[in-house]
Design an enzyme around this catalytic site. Structure first.
Site, PDB file in Angstrom:
ATOM      1  CB  SER A 270      -0.922  -0.046   1.218  1.00 35.95           C
ATOM      2  OG  SER A 270      -1.774   1.091   1.231  1.00 35.95           O
TER       3      SER A 270
ATOM      4  CE1 TYR B 199       0.396   4.712  -6.406  1.00 32.27           C
ATOM      5  CE2 TYR B 199       0.558   6.369  -4.675  1.00 32.27           C
ATOM      6  CZ  TYR B 199       0.997   5.184  -5.250  1.00 32.27           C
ATOM      7  OH  TYR B 199       2.031   4.468  -4.673  1.00 32.27           O
TER       8      TYR B 199
ATOM      9  CE  LYS C 167      -0.310   1.279  -4.435  1.00 29.78           C
ATOM     10  NZ  LYS C 167       0.449   0.022  -4.307  1.00 29.78           N
TER      11      LYS C 167
HETATM   12  N1  LIG Z   1       8.574   4.360  -4.135  1.00 31.09           N
HETATM   13  C1  LIG Z   1       7.817   4.840  -3.180  1.00 31.09           C
HETATM   14  O1  LIG Z   1       8.150   5.859  -2.523  1.00 31.09           O
HETATM   15  C2  LIG Z   1       6.525   4.180  -2.853  1.00 31.09           C
HETATM   16  C3  LIG Z   1       5.738   4.755  -1.842  1.00 31.09           C
HETATM   17  C4  LIG Z   1       4.556   4.128  -1.464  1.00 31.09           C
HETATM   18  C5  LIG Z   1       4.172   2.955  -2.085  1.00 31.09           C
HETATM   19  N2  LIG Z   1       4.941   2.419  -3.094  1.00 31.09           N
HETATM   20  C6  LIG Z   1       4.482   1.168  -3.719  1.00 31.09           C
HETATM   21  O2  LIG Z   1       5.560   0.254  -3.840  1.00 31.09           O
HETATM   22  C7  LIG Z   1       5.325  -0.629  -4.927  1.00 31.09           C
HETATM   23  C8  LIG Z   1       6.589  -0.763  -5.769  1.00 31.09           C
HETATM   24  O3  LIG Z   1       6.834   0.483  -6.369  1.00 31.09           O
HETATM   25  P1  LIG Z   1       8.291   1.027  -6.720  1.00 31.09           P
HETATM   26  O4  LIG Z   1       8.461   2.287  -5.985  1.00 31.09           O
HETATM   27  O5  LIG Z   1       9.283  -0.028  -6.644  1.00 31.09           O
HETATM   28  O6  LIG Z   1       8.025   1.451  -8.260  1.00 31.09           O
HETATM   29  P2  LIG Z   1       8.741   1.042  -9.632  1.00 31.09           P
HETATM   30  O7  LIG Z   1      10.217   1.119  -9.471  1.00 31.09           O
HETATM   31  O8  LIG Z   1       8.095   1.888 -10.663  1.00 31.09           O
HETATM   32  O9  LIG Z   1       8.322  -0.469  -9.817  1.00 31.09           O
HETATM   33  C9  LIG Z   1       6.994  -0.802 -10.148  1.00 31.09           C
HETATM   34  C10 LIG Z   1       6.968  -2.171 -10.770  1.00 31.09           C
HETATM   35  O10 LIG Z   1       5.616  -2.462 -11.143  1.00 31.09           O
HETATM   36  C11 LIG Z   1       5.629  -2.923 -12.494  1.00 31.09           C
HETATM   37  N3  LIG Z   1       4.363  -2.700 -13.173  1.00 31.09           N
HETATM   38  C12 LIG Z   1       3.793  -1.540 -13.513  1.00 31.09           C
HETATM   39  N4  LIG Z   1       2.664  -1.757 -14.213  1.00 31.09           N
HETATM   40  C13 LIG Z   1       2.525  -3.107 -14.298  1.00 31.09           C
HETATM   41  C14 LIG Z   1       1.589  -3.966 -14.921  1.00 31.09           C
HETATM   42  N5  LIG Z   1       0.571  -3.495 -15.638  1.00 31.09           N
HETATM   43  N6  LIG Z   1       1.745  -5.295 -14.797  1.00 31.09           N
HETATM   44  C15 LIG Z   1       2.792  -5.807 -14.126  1.00 31.09           C
HETATM   45  N7  LIG Z   1       3.731  -5.052 -13.550  1.00 31.09           N
HETATM   46  C16 LIG Z   1       3.597  -3.706 -13.642  1.00 31.09           C
HETATM   47  C17 LIG Z   1       6.780  -2.163 -13.147  1.00 31.09           C
HETATM   48  O11 LIG Z   1       7.173  -2.764 -14.344  1.00 31.09           O
HETATM   49  P3  LIG Z   1       7.967  -1.899 -15.482  1.00 31.09           P
HETATM   50  O12 LIG Z   1       9.336  -1.627 -14.932  1.00 31.09           O
HETATM   51  O13 LIG Z   1       7.963  -2.786 -16.676  1.00 31.09           O
HETATM   52  O14 LIG Z   1       7.174  -0.644 -15.672  1.00 31.09           O
HETATM   53  C18 LIG Z   1       7.808  -2.271 -12.046  1.00 31.09           C
HETATM   54  O15 LIG Z   1       8.418  -3.529 -12.082  1.00 31.09           O
HETATM   55  C19 LIG Z   1       4.108  -0.060  -5.674  1.00 31.09           C
HETATM   56  O16 LIG Z   1       2.967  -0.813  -5.332  1.00 31.09           O
HETATM   57  C20 LIG Z   1       3.990   1.349  -5.145  1.00 31.09           C
HETATM   58  O17 LIG Z   1       2.675   1.831  -5.181  1.00 31.09           O
HETATM   59  C21 LIG Z   1       6.115   2.999  -3.475  1.00 31.09           C
END
Ligand SMILES: NC(=O)c1ccc[n+]([C@@H]2O[C@H](COP(=O)([O-])OP(=O)(O)OC[C@H]3O[C@@H](n4cnc5c(N)ncnc54)[C@H](OP(=O)(O)O)[C@@H]3O)[C@@H](O)[C@H]2O)c1
Length: 302
Positions: free
Chosen positions: A147, A174, A178
């Site tokens: 989340s 978004y 979440k």
């Molecule tokens: N980073 C933060 O500060 C933060 C904060 C709160 C929550 N989150 C949560 O943490 C989780 C991981 O995010 P992250 O920060 O690591 O982001 P990220 O680096 O953008 O990684 C997201 C991943 O999801 C994949 N993805 C996107 N659309 C998809 C689809 N249609 N089918 C399958 N895979 C898909 C992406 O693939 P591609 O590389 O091919 O696009 C990538 O592997 C997410 O759920 C995000 O909401 C992150």
């Protein structure tokens, strides 16, 4: 201070991480592999997935790595992926619903749901449901769903706006997705408990972590946000709440874990203090579950 050194030996455990080619998913898969698990990197782009596998193997570990294609923006593809996964694996011990998309241009999934709601929540609802029989075959399975602190900005779920019916507000959508991930975690926990099932359902958030998630934010807005947050984490640290939720023996089902610093932006894993009326709304969670069942056609076999 909890770090990956606390992860127990995971030899023989079967794990699946969505969105494992980059960011938090990549770090999560890497740490599970290092601890000995057999990890499937579920990615939408096979080339990126194979590159991630190579990188992880280069860094070393004692587990097994597989790459499989999964596009969560298509319920048809989710079913195809799950069918194949069930043919190849006898059980599933750790499912990490990590993949996510944030503030894309207005767009729909294959079945016509707003992209963030469809990928971040509905695709994972379907995936978990399809794989539920495999989770039941494990003696101590866990479902960890990502989340976000952004969930506090959603006052509820607008069921009349899950297919882009209203003017698009990227950040609102978004936050909705979440909140949906969190309500799903809590409702799954309640249903598991009612059915005397030992699977744990937990949520995690990575505070503020520098990843590709910010790819749709303009440079100017990104600088403004970074100034507001002051500190951001690197992906290895952002993955710790997920890894804690996925592996630590102290984890309690139905709990939301995040970093323990100020505003939960940075820090080390601890139960989250984020709390809103919507997060605690059990009727809303039950309504969302029913909505998701009808939307996906998936009814969990508790
Ligand atoms: N980073 C933060 O500060 C933060 C904060 C709160 C929550 N989150 C949560 O943490 C989780 C991981 O995010 P992250 O920060 O690591 O982001 P990220 O680096 O953008 O990684 C997201 C991943 O999801 C994949 N993805 C996107 N659309 C998809 C689809 N249609 N089918 C399958 N895979 C898909 C992406 O693939 P591609 O590389 O091919 O696009 C990538 O592997 C997410 O759920 C995000 O909401 C992150």
């Amino acid at each position: 201070m909890w770090t990956i050194k606390e992860i127990p030996d995971l030899t023989g455990k079967i794990a699946l991480v969505t969105g494992a080619n980059t960011g938090i998913g990549f770090e999560t898969a890497k740490a599970l592999y290092k601890a000995g698990a057999s990890v499937t990197l579920a990615v939408r782009n096979e080339v990126k997935g194979l590159a991630a596998k190579e990188q992880i193997e280069k860094e070393g570990g004692k587990g097994i790595l597989n790459v499989a294609v999964l596009d969560l923006a298509s319920l048809r593809q989710v079913e195809k992926f799950a069918t194949q996964f069930q043919k190849e694996q006898a059980q599933l011990d750790i499912l990490v619903n990590n993949a996510g998309v944030m503030i894309p241009p207005p767009s729909l999934t294959e079945e016509g749901f707003e992209l963030q709601f469809g990928v971040n929540f509905l695709g994972h609802f379907a995936l978990t449901g399809h794989l539920f029989p495999l989770l039941k075959k494990s003696t101590n399975a866990r479902v960890v769903t990502l989340s976000s602190g952004a969930a506090i900005r959603a006052a509820g779920i607008d069921f009349d706006n899950l297919r882009l019916e209203k003017p698009y507000d990227a950040w609102r959508e978004y936050a909705t997705s979440k909140l949906a991930d969190l309500l799903f975690t809590f409702e799954l926990h309640r249903k598991l408990k009612e059915n005397n099932n030992t699977i744990l359902s937990v949520a995690a958030h990575p505070g503020v972590t520098k990843t590709d998630l910010q790819r749709n934010i303009s440079e100017a807005e990104l600088q403004q946000l970074l100034a507001e947050f002051k500190e951001v984490m690197e992906p290895w640290q952002g993955a710790l709440p997920t890894l804690f939720a996925a592996t630590d023996t102290a984890v309690i089902s139905g709990t939301f874990y995040g970093p323990d610093g100020k505003h939960e932006y940075t820090g080390y894993p601890a139960p989250s203090k984020h709390h809103t009326a919507a997060m605690a709304d059990q009727q809303l969670a039950a309504d969302l579950w029913s909505y998701a069942e009808k939307a996906t056609g998936i009814y969990y076999s508790f």
